[in-house]
Design a protein around this motif. Structure first.
Motif, short mmCIF file in Angstrom:
data_model
loop_
_atom_site.label_atom_id
_atom_site.label_comp_id
_atom_site.label_asym_id
_atom_site.label_seq_id
_atom_site.Cartn_x
_atom_site.Cartn_y
_atom_site.Cartn_z
N VAL A 5 9.04 14.80 13.46
CA VAL A 5 7.60 15.04 13.35
C VAL A 5 7.41 16.40 12.70
O VAL A 5 8.01 17.39 13.13
CB VAL A 5 6.93 15.06 14.75
N ALA A 6 6.57 16.46 11.69
CA ALA A 6 6.31 17.75 11.03
C ALA A 6 5.66 18.70 12.02
O ALA A 6 4.86 18.29 12.86
CB ALA A 6 5.41 17.54 9.82
N ARG A 7 6.02 19.98 11.92
CA ARG A 7 5.55 20.93 12.91
C ARG A 7 4.03 20.94 13.03
O ARG A 7 3.48 20.99 14.12
CB ARG A 7 6.06 22.32 12.54
N ASP A 8 3.34 20.84 11.86
CA ASP A 8 1.88 20.91 11.91
C ASP A 8 1.25 19.60 12.36
O ASP A 8 0.03 19.48 12.44
CB ASP A 8 1.30 21.36 10.56
N ARG A 9 2.05 18.62 12.67
CA ARG A 9 1.51 17.33 13.09
C ARG A 9 1.76 17.07 14.56
O ARG A 9 1.31 16.06 15.10
CB ARG A 9 2.16 16.20 12.29
N VAL A 10 2.48 17.94 15.19
CA VAL A 10 2.87 17.69 16.58
C VAL A 10 1.65 17.58 17.48
O VAL A 10 1.52 16.68 18.30
CB VAL A 10 3.82 18.80 17.08
N ARG A 11 0.74 18.54 17.28
CA ARG A 11 -0.44 18.57 18.13
C ARG A 11 -1.24 17.27 17.98
O ARG A 11 -1.70 16.69 18.96
CB ARG A 11 -1.29 19.79 17.75
N GLN A 60 0.83 -1.21 0.00
CA GLN A 60 0.00 0.00 0.00
C GLN A 60 0.87 1.25 0.00
O GLN A 60 2.01 1.24 0.42
CB GLN A 60 -0.90 0.02 1.24
N THR A 61 0.25 2.34 -0.47
CA THR A 61 0.96 3.63 -0.36
C THR A 61 0.75 4.15 1.05
O THR A 61 -0.10 3.66 1.79
CB THR A 61 0.38 4.67 -1.33
N LEU A 62 1.50 5.15 1.39
CA LEU A 62 1.40 5.72 2.73
C LEU A 62 0.00 6.28 2.96
O LEU A 62 -0.58 6.13 4.04
CB LEU A 62 2.45 6.82 2.89
N SER A 63 -0.56 6.90 1.95
CA SER A 63 -1.91 7.45 2.08
C SER A 63 -2.93 6.34 2.26
O SER A 63 -3.87 6.46 3.05
CB SER A 63 -2.28 8.27 0.84
N ASP A 64 -2.76 5.27 1.52
CA ASP A 64 -3.60 4.07 1.67
C ASP A 64 -3.60 3.60 3.11
O ASP A 64 -4.63 3.37 3.74
CB ASP A 64 -2.99 2.94 0.84
N LEU A 65 -2.38 3.44 3.61
CA LEU A 65 -2.24 2.95 4.98
C LEU A 65 -2.87 3.93 5.95
O LEU A 65 -3.55 3.54 6.91
CB LEU A 65 -0.75 2.79 5.33
N HIS A 101 4.36 12.84 9.32
CA HIS A 101 5.20 13.52 8.34
C HIS A 101 4.69 13.07 6.98
O HIS A 101 4.06 12.02 6.85
CB HIS A 101 6.64 13.06 8.57
N ARG A 102 4.98 13.87 5.98
CA ARG A 102 4.57 13.49 4.63
C ARG A 102 5.06 12.08 4.30
O ARG A 102 4.43 11.33 3.57
CB ARG A 102 5.09 14.51 3.63
N ALA A 103 6.21 11.72 4.81
CA ALA A 103 6.81 10.44 4.44
C ALA A 103 6.86 9.43 5.56
O ALA A 103 7.53 8.40 5.45
CB ALA A 103 8.23 10.69 3.92
N THR A 104 6.12 9.68 6.66
CA THR A 104 6.23 8.75 7.79
C THR A 104 4.91 8.54 8.52
O THR A 104 4.18 9.50 8.78
CB THR A 104 7.23 9.28 8.85
#
Lengths: 357, 210
Positions: B195-201, B142-147, B160-163
């Motif tokens: 962790v991407a800054r906008d994902r921390v929360r 699966q792709t990351l978005s799929d998962l 993160h975009r890639a994690t």
């Protein structure tokens, strides 16, 4: 060798034989006669035979098959005999004309004497051979026709047997319906923990149904009380699966118990109702099963309040189509499968003779 | 524990499968329904890891139930007869079980799901998606978005975009050198992921830190 070649070769042989007979019987040719003379006589006789023979072989078969073949035998033979006589005279005339043309016969008056002299023998020989050959041909044609008819009959019987076997096989496959079988086994597996008594009961009912399917080839007709027992087993199993989605009751009228019906016929109708009215709907359906015997006929009805189905859309492999085929095979035109389907009321019925024979 | 939900138009079948799943000791059955519409309603509001879905149902078929869900979880189809196998695999189902379901086949299906759920983290690189198992990188279908769609959002967080990280494997969350945040995982290598800054929360919410 093609048929035509064989035919003409036969004609030549007959002509030769006829010529030989004429040579040795009707002329004074003996073993003592010089061979040139014998050959000459034979040659002429063969010419006569050929002319007559060719004409006969061309005209008579066409005549026999054509205009007169529908006449009653005495008239048929009379016409043929007259025709043979006429053809033999014509044949003689042709032979003599040929001999005159080649100069073997010197004058016209000699030719006429020849004609008159040869008529009797020619006609007699032609008739004998002609009748013999015609009789042989007639016998052969009749033999061919009989063989042909026999083969057709054998082919039809083989076809009928194949249809029966196929219907039995299809009905068997349709009977051992995988969805039904595995769903029921799943229900039993669940019931073992929830309601062991019910598990045991359903196992027995499933066994009854399977046994009936597997026996269907052996005894195609069963007493109606046996068929009703099977129907009850089937409905009880489906009720475990569908619970309140399946509502039913069974009504009988008259001395139904001993009436003979095709095995799994009523069950097929009920199964059809479950398939079209109960299974596809959240609210399910109510089914009424009726069996009645009156006036020497047996009537089986299965009525439901489902959405119905299009009777014309019943495809060949469908349970109802197979049932119809079985009814035709067993009863011919004396039984009927009737479908009356309207929104909220569908009734499929089987009308049978009370006495299967 | 794998969170599961069971749908079958026959109530008895739901009961049996629930009993079998709970009997494995590694499944928590979040619920079951014999009405496909009720199942759809539940699943739109509650996240589960895997859906055990009957195909042949009145009203909505199993396939139609899936279509109604925006983020369908992993699916295991159940049916009495296997004429739908091809269609099932077109929907990217994890497995296909024949009724009556046998315990060992059920275990194999659960193994397949556990293999995904037990990953500490997934990452994507050069258009491929990887999971790390025993220090080795394995490609994942699966792709990351799929998962992200399929996996339970409370368990797996896209940091993160890639994690994507598995919350169960998070050891600690700490600030990085350049002002961003890092997670350290409980795996052997003590992997650290940014962790991407906008994902921390979001991560903090999911970890129950907020």
């Amino acid at each position: 060798m093609t048929r035509r070649t064989g035919y003409w070769l036969r004609t030549v042989a007959i002509n030769a034989a006829a010529a030989a007979v004429v040579t040795f019987v009707f002329n004074d040719v003996t073993p003592a006669t010089p061979w040139r003379r014998s050959l000459e006589v034979f040659g002429i006789a063969f010419l006569f035979a050929s002319c007559i023979g060719v004409l006969c072989a061309t005209v008579l078969p066409r005549l026999a098959r054509g205009a007169i073949c529908r006449l009653p035998p005495p008239l048929y033979w009379a016409v043929l005999i007259v025709a043979m006589a006429v053809v033999s005279v014509a044949g003689c005339a042709v032979a003599i004309a040929l001999l005159r043309a080649t100069g073997y016969i010197a004058t016209g008056s000699m030719a006429i004497r020849w004609l008159v002299g040869s008529l009797k023998i020619s006609i007699v020989m032609t008739l004998v051979i002609g009748i013999f050959v015609t009789a042989l041909e007639t016998l052969r044609t009749r033999l061919d026709e009989t063989t042909g008819a026999l083969r057709t009959k054998e082919r039809d019987e083989a076809e009928a047997r194949r249809l029966v076997a196929e219907a039995q096989l299809s009905s068997l496959e349709a009977r051992v319906n995988p969805h039904f079988l595995f769903n029921t086994l799943n229900s039993i597996a669940a019931l073992v923990h929830e309601d062991p008594a019910a598990a045991e009961r359903v196992t027995g009912e499933l066994a009854s149904l399977m046994r009936s399917s597997l026996d269907s080839a052996a005894t195609p007709l069963v007493p109606l009380d046996e068929e009703l027992r099977i129907v009850r087993a089937y409905l009880d199993i489906e009720r475990v699966r569908f619970a309140d989605r399946l509502r039913y009751h069974i009504e009988t009228t008259g001395p139904v118990d001993a009436a003979m019906v095709p095995r799994l016929s009523l069950q097929t109708l009920v199964e059809n109702s479950v398939k079209y009215a109960v299974s596809p709907r959240r609210e399910g359906a109510s089914i009424v099963v009726r069996a009645a015997k009156a006036d020497g006929r047996v009537r089986l009805d299965v009525e439901d309040d489902g959405p119905g189905f299009d009777a014309a859309a019943v495809s060949a492999g469908h349970g109802l189509a197979l049932l119809k085929a079985r009814l035709t095979m067993t009863y011919g035109t004396r039984a009927a499968l009737l479908i009356d389907s309207r929104p909220a009321r569908t009734c499929v019925s089987i009308d049978l003779p009370g006495d299967p024979a | 524990m794998i969170r599961a939900y069971v749908v079958d138009d026959e109530a008895l079948a739901v009961k049996r499968l629930t009993r079998l799943l709970e009997g494995t000791g590694r499944v928590e059955v979040a619920g079951g329904a014999s009405d496909p519409e009720a199942a759809v309603t539940f699943l739109q509001d509650h996240a589960v890891d895997v859906l055990f879905l009957d195909i042949h149902m009145p009203g909505l078929t199993g396939f139609e139930v899936l279509q109604r869900l925006e983020q369908p979880p992993f699916v295991v189809f159940t049916t009495a007869h296997d004429s739908y196998a091809l269609q099932a695999f077109e929907t990217n189902a994890v497995d296909y079980l024949l009724k009556p379901v046998e315990p060992d086949r059920l275990d194999r299906a659960l193994d397949k799901i556990a293999r995904v759920l037990d990953k500490p983290h997934f990452f994507s690189k050069d258009k491929l998606t990887f999971a790390v198992v025993n220090g080795r990188e394995h490609v994942v279908d699966q792709t990351l978005s799929d998962l992200e769609d399929r996996l339970d959002g409370r368990r797996f967080v896209r940091i993160h975009r890639a994690t994507i990280v598995n919350a169960a494997f998070v050891q600690e969350l700490f600030p990085g050198v350049d002002g961003g945040m890092l997670v350290r995982l409980k795996d052997e290598r003590a992997t650290e992921l940014s962790v991407a800054r906008d994902r921390v929360r979001l991560l903090k919410e999911r970890l129950g830190l907020l």
